[in-house]
Design an enzyme around this catalytic site. Structure first.
Site, PDB file in Angstrom:
ATOM      1  N   TYR A   1     -30.994  24.291  -6.203  1.00  0.00           N
ATOM      2  CA  TYR A   1     -30.723  23.196  -6.944  1.00  0.00           C
ATOM      3  C   TYR A   1     -31.638  22.262  -7.069  1.00  0.00           C
ATOM      4  O   TYR A   1     -31.800  21.741  -5.844  1.00  0.00           O
ATOM      5  CB  TYR A   1     -29.165  22.661  -6.867  1.00  0.00           C
ATOM      6  CG  TYR A   1     -28.762  21.826  -7.920  1.00  0.00           C
ATOM      7  CD1 TYR A   1     -27.865  22.442  -8.618  1.00  0.00           C
ATOM      8  CD2 TYR A   1     -29.053  20.247  -8.047  1.00  0.00           C
ATOM      9  CE1 TYR A   1     -27.393  21.545  -9.998  1.00  0.00           C
ATOM     10  CE2 TYR A   1     -28.448  19.613  -9.235  1.00  0.00           C
ATOM     11  CZ  TYR A   1     -27.454  20.145  -9.605  1.00  0.00           C
ATOM     12  OH  TYR A   1     -27.198  19.295 -10.984  1.00  0.00           O
TER      13      TYR A   1
ATOM     14  N   TYR B   1     -32.037  21.297 -17.491  1.00  0.00           N
ATOM     15  CA  TYR B   1     -30.851  20.832 -16.601  1.00  0.00           C
ATOM     16  C   TYR B   1     -29.497  20.880 -17.096  1.00  0.00           C
ATOM     17  O   TYR B   1     -29.253  20.551 -18.040  1.00  0.00           O
ATOM     18  CB  TYR B   1     -31.255  19.385 -16.352  1.00  0.00           C
ATOM     19  CG  TYR B   1     -30.090  18.502 -15.580  1.00  0.00           C
ATOM     20  CD1 TYR B   1     -30.022  18.734 -14.281  1.00  0.00           C
ATOM     21  CD2 TYR B   1     -29.084  17.583 -16.374  1.00  0.00           C
ATOM     22  CE1 TYR B   1     -29.117  18.156 -13.722  1.00  0.00           C
ATOM     23  CE2 TYR B   1     -28.359  16.715 -15.684  1.00  0.00           C
ATOM     24  CZ  TYR B   1     -28.223  17.060 -14.156  1.00  0.00           C
ATOM     25  OH  TYR B   1     -27.382  16.496 -13.447  1.00  0.00           O
TER      26      TYR B   1
END
Length: 388
Positions: free
Chosen positions: A297, A341
């Site tokens: 991430y 994203y």
């Protein structure tokens, strides 16, 4: 699942389908429409129909309720529906919830989804706005009056301490951005397709909050992503090779807050990810040397370095060199800095493609993938493996 013992979930469920919309800065349609498109694409990928679905999982920060998406997508009765809290930290947790439902017999086919107009609509990067009073919000009250108003400002505090402790410069973070954008440049689905960067580009990008520059911060995206989870046995009979959920975990550390855990003894690591790492390694029965690809991430580059260190790929303070030497392929889709994203859900899809052997930047022989969710908050992770 316990932080002290091996769990029995590993190997009992698999990801059978993945699907997404295009990734853009202005989708031109509702978040519900994006969710339905992603769900249909994932079901098509698995060779399943909406009528096969009996479970759904999403995030708490979602305008698309499970029952509404089910109705709009043509899904019938549901025996399981769930939401996971803490923003991007929920990504892998949604798959864990789905796997738990499948393994226990509560549901047979569960769809995890995330869809938002995060660029053209509500922008999470803008920080705290019109927040209702809450217990967790009280922690922010110790930081907001001093100008710490956005996620970038919260991460910058830990990033500055990391550089100071290990005698590094902000260039350390640039290696993550360069590698992500290298893979994005060869991924047609990525927003930054054909747009690689160099360390010089990183150093020339404007400051956001020192020591973070523009290219240390992930982009904002409109789009949707869905993932279909079912039993390993059923997945074997479907359209695509299954990505077996070898291990799944959630984790929150001591003195955990949402992005503002500044009262811990040490700010140079991510204790919540350490909890996840210990559980994943214990359940999977493997270690860092057994991972073929890492999908980490990357909302902000410093936390990618800290994750590598928490998982034991390298010693504290050494992750920048580890990334620069590409000792482990990381974010082969371009990550959230380069592709999109989507609160980490597109990263799970990339891990599935890698173990299937169908990724655009395919790694030869990739059979085991580590996936992580958002850091700085209570988080989650997965180890996915090929079937056999």
């Amino acid at each position: 699942m316990s932080v002290r013992t091996r769990d029995s979930l590993g190997g009992r469920a698999a990801i059978a389908g993945i699907g997404a919309t295009e990734f853009s800065k202005d989708s031109g349609r509702s978040e519900l429409k994006l969710a339905v498109e992603a769900v249909h694409a994932a079901l098509d990928d698995a060779g399943l129909a909406p009528a096969d679905v009996d479970g759904m999982v999403t995030f708490t920060m979602d305008t698309n309720p499970e029952i509404t998406v089910a109705q709009a997508a043509g899904i019938g009765e549901l025996s399981f529906f769930s939401r996971v809290h803490y923003g991007g930290g929920a990504a892998c947790g949604t798959v864990q919830q789905a796997a738990l439902a499948v393994a226990s017999g509560v549901a047979e086919v569960v769809v995890c989804y995330r869809a938002f107009n995060e660029r053209s609509g509500r922008r999470f990067g803008s920080g705290v706005q019109r927040r209702e009073p809450s217990a967790e919000g009280a922690a922010l009250g110790w930081n907001l009056p001093f100008g710490l108003l956005t996620p970038a400002s919260w991460v910058a505090m830990a990033a500055q301490r990391y550089l100071h402790t290990y005698g590094l410069t902000p260039e350390a973070f640039g290696h993550v951005a360069v590698v992500d954008r290298k893979y994005a440049a060869t991924n047609p689905a990525a927003y930054f397709y054909e747009k690689p960067i160099t360390l010089a580009d990183h150093a020339a990008s404007r400051w956001i909050v020192e020591p973070l520059r523009l290219l240390d911060c992930c982009q904002e995206t409109d789009g949707g992503q869905a993932i279909v989870v079912t039993s390993v046995e059923r997945a074997r009979d479907l359209a695509r090779p299954p990505a077996v959920i070898v291990a799944a975990a959630q984790g929150a550390g001591r003195a955990q807050e949402q992005m503002t855990s500044f009262y811990r003894d040490d700010l140079t690591g991510l204790p919540e990810m350490s909890v996840v790492a210990r559980q994943l390694w214990r359940t999977a029965g493997i270690g860092p040397g057994d991972i073929d690809v890492g999908i980490l991430y990357d909302h902000f580059t410093p936390f990618v370095l800290m994750q590598l260190e928490e998982f034991g790929f390298c010693a504290p303070g050494e992750a920048a060199g580890f990334v620069a030497e590409e000792r482990l392929p990381v974010n082969t889709h371009g990550g959230q800095l380069g592709e999109a994203y989507l609160h980490g859900m597109n990263g799970i899809a990339e891990a599935v493609r890698q173990v299937r052997g169908t990724a655009v930047n395919q790694l030869p022989g990739a059979a085991t993938a580590l996936v992580t969710a958002g850091t700085g908050v209570p988080t989650s992770g997965l180890i996915l493996g090929s079937d056999g």
